[in-house]
Design an enzyme around this catalytic site. Structure first.
Site, short mmCIF file in Angstrom:
data_model
loop_
_atom_site.label_atom_id
_atom_site.label_comp_id
_atom_site.label_asym_id
_atom_site.label_seq_id
_atom_site.Cartn_x
_atom_site.Cartn_y
_atom_site.Cartn_z
N TYR A 232 0.64 -1.18 0.05
CA TYR A 232 -0.11 0.02 -0.10
C TYR A 232 0.75 1.24 -0.24
O TYR A 232 1.24 1.67 1.02
CB TYR A 232 -0.99 0.00 1.16
CG TYR A 232 -1.72 -1.13 1.25
CD1 TYR A 232 -2.38 -1.97 0.17
CD2 TYR A 232 -2.24 -1.49 2.54
CE1 TYR A 232 -3.10 -2.94 0.45
CE2 TYR A 232 -3.17 -2.56 2.64
CZ TYR A 232 -3.57 -3.54 1.63
OH TYR A 232 -4.20 -4.43 1.66
N HIS B 250 0.12 -12.33 1.31
CA HIS B 250 -0.61 -11.30 0.57
C HIS B 250 -0.59 -11.85 -1.09
O HIS B 250 0.17 -11.86 -1.50
CB HIS B 250 -0.14 -9.96 0.83
CG HIS B 250 -0.89 -8.81 0.52
ND1 HIS B 250 -0.47 -7.36 0.24
CD2 HIS B 250 -2.22 -8.95 0.08
CE1 HIS B 250 -1.40 -6.69 -0.06
NE2 HIS B 250 -2.71 -7.39 -0.27
#
Length: 340
Positions: A66, A150
């Site tokens: 992110y 992830h």
């Protein structure tokens, strides 16, 4: 004098699986404060975290992906104001960040930040440890509570045979409290639930008012195994928050058929005196296996709106009409009691 902002506890607190890690029913998704799609200032990011705290949110989720670490840095800076024992932080592994001098920006990957680093897929045991160490440095913390693998969609073999055992070892050493996987699909998450000893899976976008893919196998498997589910993407990246032409679904423009369905859902919500946002959040929270609903927010105003919508009552008649009209499967769990 200004009136103090409201403080509320967003639902019950649950332990993730058999771990001792506690999460609240509403969680803060920190992708947006990593400049997802557009820039957010340091001040706006700090205000968003502060607002979440004031509204009783104590679970915060981030990732190196992110904003090339920006989300982790901003989240860590904001949380430094609060006692470490009073909040839960999760981050993710699988994409290591390596410095680059290529220049340009990271918008091709969805983030409005300079391309100071490049992502390297790495679910090896060494990669997991290195990624976690770098995340701790960016967060300014000596530990995180939860670590997710992830998006291992295209790296299943390495994730299951190297990354997962590395997380299991970190958990056994007490370095992290809970481990899991976070993905935008339900199929591989179901495999993690059935074939490993994860505490939690983060399922993004696959259990919403528009997509109940997780209902087929993931949620039943999680309930059977005692594995917790954190549901992300309750608004399917925007369509269920504000259904209109040009709205996004799964980070792209929503197809006409889904836009029409979302508008029908909104019409039913309007008719029953509730909002589509409140219904979307309540639906995600309803299954027995769901411990928390993770909402991405970029401002204090969005935090307050989400907290308000999460606490708002959704009439039983609303759910019944959705079932009667085929807008919701008959076997999809819905809230059994309206909030007081």
């Amino acid at each position: 004098m200004s009136t103090p902002e409201p403080v509320s506890t967003p639902g019950p607190v649950s332990a993730l699986g058999r771990s001792g890690v506690q999460v609240g029913a509403l969680a803060f998704g920190a992708a947006a404060i990593g400049n997802l799609f557009s820039e957010v200032s340091d001040e706006q990011a700090h205000e968003a975290v502060t607002a979440a705290w004031r509204r009783g949110v104590r679970y915060f989720d981030t990732a190196p992906h992110y904003g090339l670490g920006l989300s982790e840095r901003r989240l860590g800076a904001a949380l430094r104001e609060y006692p470490r024992a009073e909040y839960t932080v999760s981050t993710k592994v699988g994409r290591r960040l390596e410095p680059t001098r290529d220049g340009g920006d990271d918008l091709a990957n969805g983030f409005a930040v300079p391309a100071t680093h490049r992502r390297v897929w790495d679910f090896s045991a060494d990669g997991v440890r290195r990624s976690l160490e770098a995340s701790l440095e960016r967060l300014g913390l000596d530990r995180v509570d939860v670590v997710y693998l992830h998006d291992p969609d295209d790296h299943a073999d390495q994730a299951f045979h190297e990354g997962y055992p590395a997380l299991e070892e970190l958990r056994s050493q007490g370095v992290v409290g809970a481990i899991g996987a976070g993905m935008n699909q339900a199929g591989m998450l179901t495999r993690f639930v059935r074939d490993t000893d994860v505490d939690v899976v983060l399922c993004a976008g696959r259990y919403t008012l528009l997509d109940q893919d997780a209902l087929t196998a993931l949620l039943p498997a999680a309930e059977e195994r005692g594995t917790s589910v954190v549901v992300g993407g309750a608004f399917n990246s925007g369509l269920l928050a504000d259904p209109r032409p040009g709205a996004t679904y799964n980070y792209a423009q929503a197809p006409d058929a889904l836009l029409e369905r979302a508008l029908r859902l909104k019409s039913v919500a309007d008719r029953h005196g509730t909002t589509l946002r409140a219904a979307a959040l309540a639906f995600c929270a309803a299954p027995e296996a769901v411990a928390s609903v993770l909402v991405g927010v970029r401002s204090a105003a969005e935090v307050h709106d989400c907290a308000d919508q999460f606490a708002a009552p959704v009439p039983t008649a609303f759910w019944q009409e959705l079932r009667d009209t085929g807008l919701l499967p008959a076997d999809a769990p819905v809230p059994t009691e309206e909030p007081s």
